[in-house]
Design a protein around this motif. Structure first.
Motif, mmCIF file in Angstrom:
data_model
loop_
_atom_site.group_PDB
_atom_site.id
_atom_site.type_symbol
_atom_site.label_atom_id
_atom_site.label_comp_id
_atom_site.label_asym_id
_atom_site.label_seq_id
_atom_site.Cartn_x
_atom_site.Cartn_y
_atom_site.Cartn_z
ATOM 1 N N ALA A 1 0.820 -1.211 0.000
ATOM 2 C CA ALA A 1 0.000 0.000 0.000
ATOM 3 C C ALA A 1 0.855 1.262 0.000
ATOM 4 N N TRP A 2 1.960 1.251 0.787
ATOM 5 C CA TRP A 2 2.832 2.425 0.821
ATOM 6 C C TRP A 2 3.554 2.611 -0.511
ATOM 7 N N GLY A 3 3.936 1.508 -1.142
ATOM 8 C CA GLY A 3 4.597 1.587 -2.436
ATOM 9 C C GLY A 3 3.714 2.272 -3.470
ATOM 10 N N LYS A 4 2.415 2.010 -3.407
ATOM 11 C CA LYS A 4 1.470 2.630 -4.341
ATOM 12 C C LYS A 4 1.280 4.113 -4.014
ATOM 13 N N LEU A 5 1.184 4.438 -2.716
ATOM 14 C CA LEU A 5 1.000 5.833 -2.324
ATOM 15 C C LEU A 5 2.228 6.675 -2.638
ATOM 16 N N LEU A 6 3.413 6.088 -2.474
ATOM 17 C CA LEU A 6 4.661 6.833 -2.665
ATOM 18 C C LEU A 6 4.807 7.352 -4.096
ATOM 19 N N LYS A 7 4.164 6.684 -5.050
ATOM 20 C CA LYS A 7 4.223 7.124 -6.441
ATOM 21 C C LYS A 7 3.567 8.494 -6.621
ATOM 22 N N LYS A 8 2.665 8.848 -5.692
ATOM 23 C CA LYS A 8 1.946 10.117 -5.789
ATOM 24 C C LYS A 8 2.634 11.232 -5.000
ATOM 25 N N ILE A 9 3.740 10.882 -4.309
ATOM 26 C CA ILE A 9 4.455 11.850 -3.474
ATOM 27 C C ILE A 9 5.769 12.241 -4.147
ATOM 28 N N ASN A 10 6.068 13.515 -4.136
ATOM 29 C CA ASN A 10 7.347 13.985 -4.678
ATOM 30 C C ASN A 10 8.461 13.696 -3.670
ATOM 31 N N THR A 11 9.460 12.928 -4.076
ATOM 32 C CA THR A 11 10.585 12.623 -3.191
ATOM 33 C C THR A 11 11.880 13.094 -3.823
ATOM 34 N N SER A 12 12.773 13.581 -2.989
ATOM 35 C CA SER A 12 14.076 14.015 -3.480
ATOM 36 C C SER A 12 15.110 13.856 -2.378
ATOM 37 N N LYS A 13 16.361 13.779 -2.776
ATOM 38 C CA LYS A 13 17.450 13.648 -1.822
ATOM 39 C C LYS A 13 18.278 14.918 -1.856
#
Length: 327
Positions: free
Chosen positions: A308-320
């Motif tokens: 479920a988190w893997g699917k939600l993470l696609k909708k979140i902008n992530t950066s390092k």
């Protein structure tokens, strides 16, 4: 009338004595870990003979045994060989037996063994994915409490998956020591107050007792969470930035500190219910739920993408955050 009143009190006390039964899914990969687990179960029997504990001990992916600790004794119930059965059927048979033979049907669940945020069992040869673990065990048992006696189960990947099935969790957001929940005095005396307030107090007590015991250096601490609002809170996360200052190790970060939006960041921190006993016990950079940036192989990416988190993470902008910005 007095006799009836006393008799009613005795019945009430008896029922409450066994209101919460523990179910332990235990898996060890070598004889040392097996011996350690059995030594720890002896402490349960010694601490309190009135605790009812079911143990499904898996020796391999195909061989397991069901034990019952009750009335101060540990009994071998039966063997369960997988043969040609699916993992779901194999474990489901055990759970069906337990639920049919435990009249109270109120459970606390423990996983004892190795784990990652995506799998349970050895990382290189997992027993099952964490998604399958929640579907097989949590969906059936609907545990009031889940205790993670394994590494990384206090990460967002695991917690987000279990949240619909389990209200309270205690475990390590990072690495987990060999010390186990099952040796604790409070584990052997489960609460009879199964209200939200009663369970909050009990899970806090479990985690604080765990943190009071000396552990291996450089290992994480145990944190307790109330997961009731976790999925609702994460709906409002839009941006996550992994900053060097929030890094716990080379692939883990504190989630709340990495979330840009102030609303969900604050609410994520409020999910922790044992803050007082974290002081001077937890590494400075572990404040609550963790998130992983580990680079994994294709098979792990497939497992993660189904969570479920893997699917939600696609909708979140992530950066390092780049190294230059920290200099």
């Amino acid at each position: 009338m007095i006799f009836i009143f006393i008799f009613s009190l005795n019945i009430f006390y008896f029922i409450n004595t066994y209101m919460l039964s523990w179910f332990i899914f235990a898996h060890a990969t070598d004889t040392y870990e097996e011996a350690t687990f059995y030594a720890q179960t002896r402490k349960i029997i010694k601490n309190n003979p009135n605790t009812r504990i079911w143990i499904f001990y898996v020796y391999s992916k195909k061989i397991g045994k069901l034990f019952l600790i009750e009335n101060g004794e540990m009994k071998h119930v039966f063997n369960q060989n997988k043969k040609k059965m699916s993992t779901e059927t194999w474990c489901g048979t055990i759970l069906k037996y337990v639920m049919e033979h435990d009249e109270h049907n109120k459970f606390g669940l423990v996983y004892y063994g190795h784990a990652g945020s995506i799998v349970v069992g050895p990382w290189v040869d997992p027993t099952m994915s964490f998604l399958k673990f929640t579907q097989v065990f949590m969906k059936r048992l609907k545990p009031l409490i889940f205790l993670g006696d394994a590494c990384l189960l206090g990460s967002i990947e695991s917690l987000y998956e279990m949240a619909p099935y389990c209200r309270f969790f205690a475990g390590s957001p990072s690495y987990h020591p060999y010390q186990s929940f099952i040796t604790l005095e409070s584990f052997a005396r489960p609460t009879t107050n199964l209200t939200s307030a009663g369970l909050t107090k009990y899970v806090r007590k479990l985690s604080c007792e765990f943190n009071s015991i000396e552990k291996l250096p450089n290992y994480g601490c145990v944190i307790a969470f109330d997961l009731k609002n976790l999925r609702e809170i994460t709906k409002n996360i839009k941006n996550i930035v992994f900053k060097k200052e929030n890094a716990i190790n080379n692939y883990q970060y504190d989630l709340a500190d990495s979330v840009i939006e102030s609303g969900p960041r604050k609410k994520l921190k409020e999910l922790v219910i044992n803050k007082k006993c974290m002081q001077n016990k937890c590494p400075k950079k572990i404040h609550g739920i963790t998130i992983s940036t580990r680079e994994v192989g294709e098979s792990w990416n497939i497992k993660f993408s189904k969570m479920a988190w893997g699917k939600l993470l696609k909708k979140i902008n992530t950066s390092k955050e780049s190294k230059e910005s920290n200099e």
